[in-house]
Motif scaffolding. Structure first.
Motif, PDB file in Angstrom:
ATOM      1  N   ALA A 127     -10.903  -3.088  16.788  1.00 10.68           N
ATOM      2  CA  ALA A 127     -11.338  -2.475  15.533  1.00 10.68           C
ATOM      3  C   ALA A 127     -10.168  -2.371  14.548  1.00 10.68           C
ATOM      4  O   ALA A 127     -10.329  -2.638  13.346  1.00 10.68           O
ATOM      5  N   GLU A 128      -8.990  -1.999  15.042  1.00 11.42           N
ATOM      6  CA  GLU A 128      -7.816  -1.911  14.176  1.00 11.42           C
ATOM      7  C   GLU A 128      -7.454  -3.277  13.601  1.00 11.42           C
ATOM      8  O   GLU A 128      -7.104  -3.404  12.423  1.00 11.42           O
ATOM      9  N   THR A 129      -7.556  -4.315  14.429  1.00 17.24           N
ATOM     10  CA  THR A 129      -7.254  -5.672  13.983  1.00 17.24           C
ATOM     11  C   THR A 129      -8.191  -6.105  12.867  1.00 17.24           C
ATOM     12  O   THR A 129      -7.765  -6.661  11.842  1.00 17.24           O
ATOM     13  N   VAL A 130      -9.480  -5.855  13.042  1.00 17.72           N
ATOM     14  CA  VAL A 130     -10.477  -6.229  12.031  1.00 17.72           C
ATOM     15  C   VAL A 130     -10.265  -5.427  10.749  1.00 17.72           C
ATOM     16  O   VAL A 130     -10.332  -5.972   9.633  1.00 17.72           O
ATOM     17  N   LEU A 131      -9.973  -4.144  10.876  1.00 14.34           N
ATOM     18  CA  LEU A 131      -9.743  -3.318   9.692  1.00 14.34           C
ATOM     19  C   LEU A 131      -8.545  -3.807   8.887  1.00 14.34           C
ATOM     20  O   LEU A 131      -8.563  -3.777   7.647  1.00 14.34           O
ATOM     21  N   ASN A 132      -7.510  -4.253   9.572  1.00  9.76           N
ATOM     22  CA  ASN A 132      -6.325  -4.760   8.877  1.00  9.76           C
ATOM     23  C   ASN A 132      -6.676  -5.954   7.993  1.00  9.76           C
ATOM     24  O   ASN A 132      -6.106  -6.128   6.911  1.00  9.76           O
ATOM     25  N   VAL A 133      -7.609  -6.772   8.451  1.00  8.36           N
ATOM     26  CA  VAL A 133      -8.051  -7.912   7.651  1.00  8.36           C
ATOM     27  C   VAL A 133      -8.936  -7.446   6.496  1.00  8.36           C
ATOM     28  O   VAL A 133      -8.757  -7.858   5.338  1.00  8.36           O
ATOM     29  N   LEU A 134      -9.889  -6.571   6.790  1.00  5.30           N
ATOM     30  CA  LEU A 134     -10.857  -6.145   5.780  1.00  5.30           C
ATOM     31  C   LEU A 134     -10.205  -5.432   4.607  1.00  5.30           C
ATOM     32  O   LEU A 134     -10.666  -5.541   3.468  1.00  5.30           O
ATOM     33  N   ARG A 135      -9.117  -4.705   4.857  1.00  4.04           N
ATOM     34  CA  ARG A 135      -8.454  -3.976   3.766  1.00  4.04           C
ATOM     35  C   ARG A 135      -7.834  -4.901   2.731  1.00  4.04           C
ATOM     36  O   ARG A 135      -7.575  -4.505   1.604  1.00  4.04           O
ATOM     37  N   GLU A 136      -7.567  -6.130   3.146  1.00  2.00           N
ATOM     38  CA  GLU A 136      -6.868  -7.066   2.264  1.00  2.00           C
ATOM     39  C   GLU A 136      -7.804  -7.951   1.451  1.00  2.00           C
ATOM     40  O   GLU A 136      -7.335  -8.760   0.646  1.00  2.00           O
ATOM     41  N   VAL A 137      -9.111  -7.820   1.636  1.00  2.00           N
ATOM     42  CA  VAL A 137     -10.060  -8.678   0.917  1.00  2.00           C
ATOM     43  C   VAL A 137     -11.163  -7.824   0.309  1.00  2.00           C
ATOM     44  O   VAL A 137     -11.361  -6.668   0.688  1.00  2.00           O
ATOM     45  N   ASP A 138     -11.863  -8.416  -0.656  1.00  3.69           N
ATOM     46  CA  ASP A 138     -13.016  -7.719  -1.239  1.00  3.69           C
ATOM     47  C   ASP A 138     -14.218  -7.838  -0.312  1.00  3.69           C
ATOM     48  O   ASP A 138     -14.778  -6.840   0.126  1.00  3.69           O
ATOM     49  N   VAL A 139     -14.635  -9.073  -0.064  1.00  4.38           N
ATOM     50  CA  VAL A 139     -15.710  -9.343   0.901  1.00  4.38           C
ATOM     51  C   VAL A 139     -15.305 -10.558   1.722  1.00  4.38           C
ATOM     52  O   VAL A 139     -14.469 -11.368   1.287  1.00  4.38           O
ATOM     53  N   ILE A 140     -15.904 -10.705   2.892  1.00  8.36           N
ATOM     54  CA  ILE A 140     -15.556 -11.825   3.759  1.00  8.36           C
ATOM     55  C   ILE A 140     -16.734 -12.158   4.663  1.00  8.36           C
ATOM     56  O   ILE A 140     -17.480 -11.269   5.085  1.00  8.36           O
TER      57      ILE A 140
END
Length: 394
Positions: free
Chosen positions: A15-28
């Protein structure tokens, strides 16, 4: 480690790994998210369900015109899910920043505080500043998920109690978590200002790539935030980085910063400058004395240059002592003096090789007097994320 313990831990790490990615983009797209996080698609699907359940992500479908086939699932981080507050209680001012869960600062409110204020009056001023910041940000108190406050002095990392503070009247013994907790319906954390500043520099400042860093707060007083091996070093009672020990060393002043030294070492020169130019305001962290002195030195006043050189020689000995003791990769000079840039840094940097055979890099903070609240926001965000992720296995 047993399998029953491994599964919840792995779930949280994913979950932490995915959150690190999501914070850097608008949508994915989910496929892109799997690639970016280097997790399998089934693992990402499971993480997305977990994060959706605790309210940290929202899903939508790709409605790009002309797209054929089944719409792709898109996800985004819900930065608006809550807010955090960072508070810097200083000798002369209070600075409060409000941010969303991505760490985007919505508002920063700065209000002056008199140095002579007692405990109650200073806390009242802090609360007024917090209310004003929340109002400007359009954030209800109930939407704040965590706050973190910074203060001069030694703060017990376990309780939030100020164990020692020479610069604020009646501050010793104050439990900042309890006192400021009355202003929020959320946890309140507390730490020394230099500790939080070094966290801020490593998050969004010049120390992002360094795991061994000392941040030197050099305004009215000297204080240091220490990171060793990527972790803040606070000492047993939170007193690591307090620089009063310098008074025990021969030919070295105590924990006086540039502002204080300008009013003592440069007293006669400052008096002359006052007669001709009056008061000056360099930054929220410096007195008019330091502002006058640095301004005059920058403009070519020989006496001011000589006094400033003497003051920076003293500061350099303090910095050199830290470098000898802790052997950091990087030392960051910060606080209000950061606005002076190389005028402050170059004389200190020039002296370091004379004091240590392994001189560290020396940089000036780009965050200036905002480094403390940036670190406070990061600390509050870490607390919120930890609390929310605790619910994954509930």
């Amino acid at each position: 480690m047993t399998s029953s313990a491994t599964a919840p831990l792995l779930r949280r790490l994913n979950a932490e790994t995915v959150l690190n990615v999501l914070r850097e983009v608008d949508v994915i797209r989910l496929g892109e998210l799997a690639d970016a996080s280097r997790l399998s698609r089934p693992t990402v699907d499971a993480v997305i369900e977990d994060l959706r359940r605790i309210g940290l992500i929202a899903e939508t479908e790709d409605d790009t015109p002309g797209r054929r086939g089944r719409p792709a699932r898109l996800v985004r981080f819900r930065a608006e899910r809550g807010h955090v507050v960072g508070i810097d209680i200083g000798v002369h001012k209070c600075l409060v920043s409000v941010a969303d869960l991505r760490g985007t600062v919505l508002v920063t409110e700065v209000r002056p505080l008199g140095q002579e204020l007692g405990r109650k009056a200073r806390l009242d001023g802090v609360r007024r500043t917090v209310r004003a910041a929340l109002k400007k940000a359009g954030v209800e108190r109930s939407a704040v998920l965590a706050a973190c406050t910074a203060t001069p002095g030694v703060v017990d990392p376990r309780t939030g109690v100020v164990l020692a503070c020479d610069v604020l009247p009646e501050w010793k013994g104050l439990n900042l978590r309890t006192e400021l907790g009355r202003s929020f319906d959320a946890p309140v954390l507390a730490d020394n200002d230099a500790n939080l500043a070094v966290i801020g520099e490593r998050w969004r400042g010049v120390a992002a790539a360094s795991a061994d860093v000392i941040y030197v707060l050099a305004g009215e007083r000297l204080g240091a935030g220490i990171v060793s091996g990527g972790q803040v070093f606070r000492g047993h009672d939170g007193g690591a980085g307090e620089m009063a020990f310098l008074s025990l060393l021969e030919h070295t002043p105590g924990a006086e910063g540039i502002g204080a030294l300008a009013g003592s070492v440069g007293k006669e020169v400052v008096a002359r400058l006052r007669e001709h130019t009056g008061e000056a305001e360099f930054s929220n962290e410096l007195t008019g004395d330091a502002a006058l002195l640095m301004g005059a030195a920058r403009d070519g006043d020989v006496e001011a240059q000589q006094v400033l050189e003497q003051i920076l020689g003293r500061i350099a000995r303090a910095v050199g002592t830290l470098a000898l003791l802790l052997n950091p990769e990087l030392i960051v000079i910060g606080g209000g003096v950061a606005a002076a840039g190389e005028q402050i840094a170059e004389p200190i940097r020039r002296r370091l090789p004379q004091m240590t055979s392994l001189p560290p890099q020396l940089k000036v903070s780009l965050l200036g007097d905002r480094a403390v609240t940036v670190g406070a926001l990061r600390t509050a965000l870490d607390s919120v994320e930890s609390s929310l992720l605790d619910n994954l296995n509930a």
